[in-house]
Design a protein around this motif. Sequence first.
Motif, PDB file in Angstrom:
ATOM      1  N   LEU A  73     -11.809  -7.231  -6.353  1.00 25.73           N
ATOM      2  CA  LEU A  73     -11.024  -7.821  -7.484  1.00 25.73           C
ATOM      3  C   LEU A  73      -9.963  -8.720  -7.098  1.00 25.73           C
ATOM      4  CD1 LEU A  73      -9.963  -4.306  -9.242  1.00 25.73           C
ATOM      5  CD2 LEU A  73     -11.134  -5.901 -10.300  1.00 25.73           C
ATOM      6  N   GLN A  74      -9.596  -8.798  -5.863  1.00 26.84           N
ATOM      7  CA  GLN A  74      -8.789  -9.630  -5.270  1.00 26.84           C
ATOM      8  C   GLN A  74      -9.318 -10.988  -5.245  1.00 26.84           C
ATOM      9  OE1 GLN A  74      -7.478  -7.002  -1.829  1.00 26.84           O
ATOM     10  NE2 GLN A  74      -5.414  -7.802  -2.164  1.00 26.84           N
ATOM     11  N   VAL A  75     -10.669 -11.074  -4.581  1.00 27.84           N
ATOM     12  CA  VAL A  75     -11.398 -12.344  -4.655  1.00 27.84           C
ATOM     13  C   VAL A  75     -11.882 -12.705  -5.717  1.00 27.84           C
ATOM     14  CG1 VAL A  75     -13.350 -13.374  -3.550  1.00 27.84           C
ATOM     15  CG2 VAL A  75     -12.035 -11.642  -2.223  1.00 27.84           C
ATOM     16  N   GLN A  76     -12.161 -11.804  -6.870  1.00 29.72           N
ATOM     17  CA  GLN A  76     -12.675 -12.352  -8.062  1.00 29.72           C
ATOM     18  C   GLN A  76     -11.872 -13.398  -8.680  1.00 29.72           C
ATOM     19  OE1 GLN A  76     -11.599 -10.657 -11.429  1.00 29.72           O
ATOM     20  NE2 GLN A  76     -12.994 -11.513 -12.512  1.00 29.72           N
ATOM     21  N   HIS A  77     -10.568 -13.320  -8.735  1.00 32.52           N
ATOM     22  CA  HIS A  77      -9.697 -14.243  -9.394  1.00 32.52           C
ATOM     23  C   HIS A  77      -9.695 -15.606  -8.641  1.00 32.52           C
ATOM     24  CE1 HIS A  77      -7.888 -11.725 -12.197  1.00 32.52           C
ATOM     25  NE2 HIS A  77      -7.773 -10.855 -11.401  1.00 32.52           N
ATOM     26  N   ARG A  98      -1.876  -0.471 -10.739  1.00 36.04           N
ATOM     27  CA  ARG A  98      -1.585  -1.148  -9.456  1.00 36.04           C
ATOM     28  C   ARG A  98      -2.773  -1.799  -8.825  1.00 36.04           C
ATOM     29  NH1 ARG A  98       3.048  -2.247  -7.119  1.00 36.04           N
ATOM     30  NH2 ARG A  98       2.204  -1.839  -5.078  1.00 36.04           N
ATOM     31  N   LEU A  99      -3.842  -1.511  -8.933  1.00 36.36           N
ATOM     32  CA  LEU A  99      -4.910  -2.270  -8.706  1.00 36.36           C
ATOM     33  C   LEU A  99      -5.099  -3.881  -9.567  1.00 36.36           C
ATOM     34  CD1 LEU A  99      -7.990   0.103  -8.139  1.00 36.36           C
ATOM     35  CD2 LEU A  99      -6.878  -1.478  -6.210  1.00 36.36           C
ATOM     36  N   GLY A 100      -4.759  -3.451 -10.969  1.00 36.73           N
ATOM     37  CA  GLY A 100      -4.639  -4.728 -11.653  1.00 36.73           C
ATOM     38  C   GLY A 100      -3.773  -5.634 -11.228  1.00 36.73           C
ATOM     39  N   HIS A 101      -2.448  -4.983 -10.878  1.00 40.07           N
ATOM     40  CA  HIS A 101      -1.618  -6.007 -10.576  1.00 40.07           C
ATOM     41  C   HIS A 101      -1.577  -6.496  -9.273  1.00 40.07           C
ATOM     42  CE1 HIS A 101       2.704  -7.113  -9.665  1.00 40.07           C
ATOM     43  NE2 HIS A 101       2.766  -6.497  -8.621  1.00 40.07           N
ATOM     44  N   VAL A 102      -2.141  -5.899  -8.137  1.00 39.72           N
ATOM     45  CA  VAL A 102      -2.435  -6.325  -6.721  1.00 39.72           C
ATOM     46  C   VAL A 102      -3.344  -7.216  -7.015  1.00 39.72           C
ATOM     47  CG1 VAL A 102      -3.452  -6.013  -4.656  1.00 39.72           C
ATOM     48  CG2 VAL A 102      -1.740  -4.403  -5.574  1.00 39.72           C
ATOM     49  N   MET A 116       0.960  -1.295  -0.105  1.00 35.93           N
ATOM     50  CA  MET A 116       0.112  -0.043   0.042  1.00 35.93           C
ATOM     51  C   MET A 116       0.765   1.110  -0.035  1.00 35.93           C
ATOM     52  SD  MET A 116      -3.100   1.183   2.606  1.00 35.93           S
ATOM     53  CE  MET A 116      -3.070  -0.410   2.936  1.00 35.93           C
ATOM     54  N   GLU A 117       2.008   1.228   0.732  1.00 37.52           N
ATOM     55  CA  GLU A 117       2.932   2.401   0.738  1.00 37.52           C
ATOM     56  C   GLU A 117       3.505   2.637  -0.431  1.00 37.52           C
ATOM     57  OE1 GLU A 117       4.627   5.942   1.671  1.00 37.52           O
ATOM     58  OE2 GLU A 117       3.089   4.713   2.980  1.00 37.52           O
ATOM     59  N   THR A 118       3.813   1.581  -1.220  1.00 36.04           N
ATOM     60  CA  THR A 118       4.490   1.627  -2.604  1.00 36.04           C
ATOM     61  C   THR A 118       3.528   2.377  -3.455  1.00 36.04           C
ATOM     62  OG1 THR A 118       5.849  -0.378  -2.274  1.00 36.04           O
ATOM     63  CG2 THR A 118       5.424   0.303  -4.661  1.00 36.04           C
ATOM     64  N   THR A 119       2.150   1.809  -3.514  1.00 30.10           N
ATOM     65  CA  THR A 119       1.176   2.328  -4.270  1.00 30.10           C
ATOM     66  C   THR A 119       0.939   3.879  -3.868  1.00 30.10           C
ATOM     67  OG1 THR A 119       0.038   0.400  -4.501  1.00 30.10           O
ATOM     68  CG2 THR A 119      -1.356   2.324  -4.921  1.00 30.10           C
ATOM     69  N   ASN A 120       1.018   4.137  -2.811  1.00 31.50           N
ATOM     70  CA  ASN A 120       0.732   5.825  -1.976  1.00 31.50           C
ATOM     71  C   ASN A 120       2.015   6.674  -2.805  1.00 31.50           C
ATOM     72  OD1 ASN A 120      -0.386   7.629  -0.679  1.00 31.50           O
ATOM     73  ND2 ASN A 120       1.098   7.620   0.711  1.00 31.50           N
ATOM     74  N   GLN A 121       3.306   5.845  -2.811  1.00 35.44           N
ATOM     75  CA  GLN A 121       4.313   6.687  -3.215  1.00 35.44           C
ATOM     76  C   GLN A 121       4.183   6.651  -4.739  1.00 35.44           C
ATOM     77  OE1 GLN A 121       7.772   4.093  -2.103  1.00 35.44           O
ATOM     78  NE2 GLN A 121       7.894   5.404  -0.226  1.00 35.44           N
ATOM     79  N   ARG A 122       3.753   5.824  -5.551  1.00 27.51           N
ATOM     80  CA  ARG A 122       3.545   6.109  -6.892  1.00 27.51           C
ATOM     81  C   ARG A 122       2.492   7.170  -7.322  1.00 27.51           C
ATOM     82  NH1 ARG A 122       4.742  -0.255  -9.042  1.00 27.51           N
ATOM     83  NH2 ARG A 122       6.715  -0.223  -8.331  1.00 27.51           N
ATOM     84  N   PHE A 123       1.567   7.197  -6.419  1.00 33.77           N
ATOM     85  CA  PHE A 123       0.417   7.934  -6.766  1.00 33.77           C
ATOM     86  C   PHE A 123       0.881   9.556  -6.492  1.00 33.77           C
ATOM     87  CE2 PHE A 123      -2.955  10.794  -4.833  1.00 33.77           C
ATOM     88  CZ  PHE A 123      -3.863  10.804  -5.750  1.00 33.77           C
ATOM     89  N   ILE A 128     -11.032  -8.279 -15.828  1.00 34.81           N
ATOM     90  CA  ILE A 128     -11.185  -6.782 -15.878  1.00 34.81           C
ATOM     91  C   ILE A 128      -9.745  -6.137 -15.845  1.00 34.81           C
ATOM     92  CG2 ILE A 128     -11.973  -4.995 -14.121  1.00 34.81           C
ATOM     93  CD1 ILE A 128     -14.071  -6.989 -13.039  1.00 34.81           C
ATOM     94  N   GLY A 129      -9.563  -5.421 -16.805  1.00 33.50           N
ATOM     95  CA  GLY A 129      -8.154  -4.981 -17.496  1.00 33.50           C
ATOM     96  C   GLY A 129      -7.978  -3.394 -16.665  1.00 33.50           C
ATOM     97  N   ASP A 130      -6.710  -3.125 -16.598  1.00 33.34           N
ATOM     98  CA  ASP A 130      -6.476  -1.747 -16.233  1.00 33.34           C
ATOM     99  C   ASP A 130      -7.420  -0.440 -16.862  1.00 33.34           C
ATOM    100  OD1 ASP A 130      -4.257  -3.071 -14.808  1.00 33.34           O
ATOM    101  OD2 ASP A 130      -2.881  -2.300 -16.376  1.00 33.34           O
TER     102      ASP A 130
END
Length: 201
Positions: A170-174, A95-99, A64-71, A183-185
């Motif tokens: 999204l995390q549970v869907q897979h 990031r959401l698509g990757h996570v 989450m911190e990595t995503t925050n920094q990139r944002f 569901i793409g980026d």
Amino acid sequence: MQDKSMNASLKMLLDIAEQMILEKGCRATTLQDIADRGGLTKGAIYHYVKSKDELFGLILEAGMETTNQRFFESVARAPEGREGLAGPLNTLSERLGHVAGTDNAANLIFIYLLSQNDKPAVAAILNRYYEAAVQTSKKWIEVGQQHGAIPEHVDAEKAARMFAIFKNGLQVQHIVSPDGGEIGDRDIFQFMMNALGGGRD
């Protein structure tokens, strides 16, 4: 957990744990395995965490911190006004698509911890992670409002909670529907753009 400072040793532990989770899965990965691969004693790990679940929670927080920094790096490059929404939202969409991918340790950890939510310590880890995600998203929305990219009428708290639900979904869907359609980026980007009023005139 949230007061752990990210020093080089802790970062190494998290990196090793992520690698082992991708190799062996969450259940099969033990603190002893992580210690052995890192050339450490198990006691060295207990300096940072009390359990494997807590270590896994730190991996979620670090992501989450990595995503925050990139944002915020994206925000620094974005123009003012509505056109400035695209860059930061694109960063978050990627990031959401990757996570949410099945090849991502954070997603595997999230599902693993959910399966143990009946344990009070694990429930507390998940609750902290969820609330941190909501507060981080709320901050992003408020930054967008300050820069004129997101309309003032958007309720930052409610929108942040909706995004947390969307991310968890999204995390549970897979897991529950691996063939249920990708569901793409771009889809994630459009959903967030519309939800934040960026797709409307």
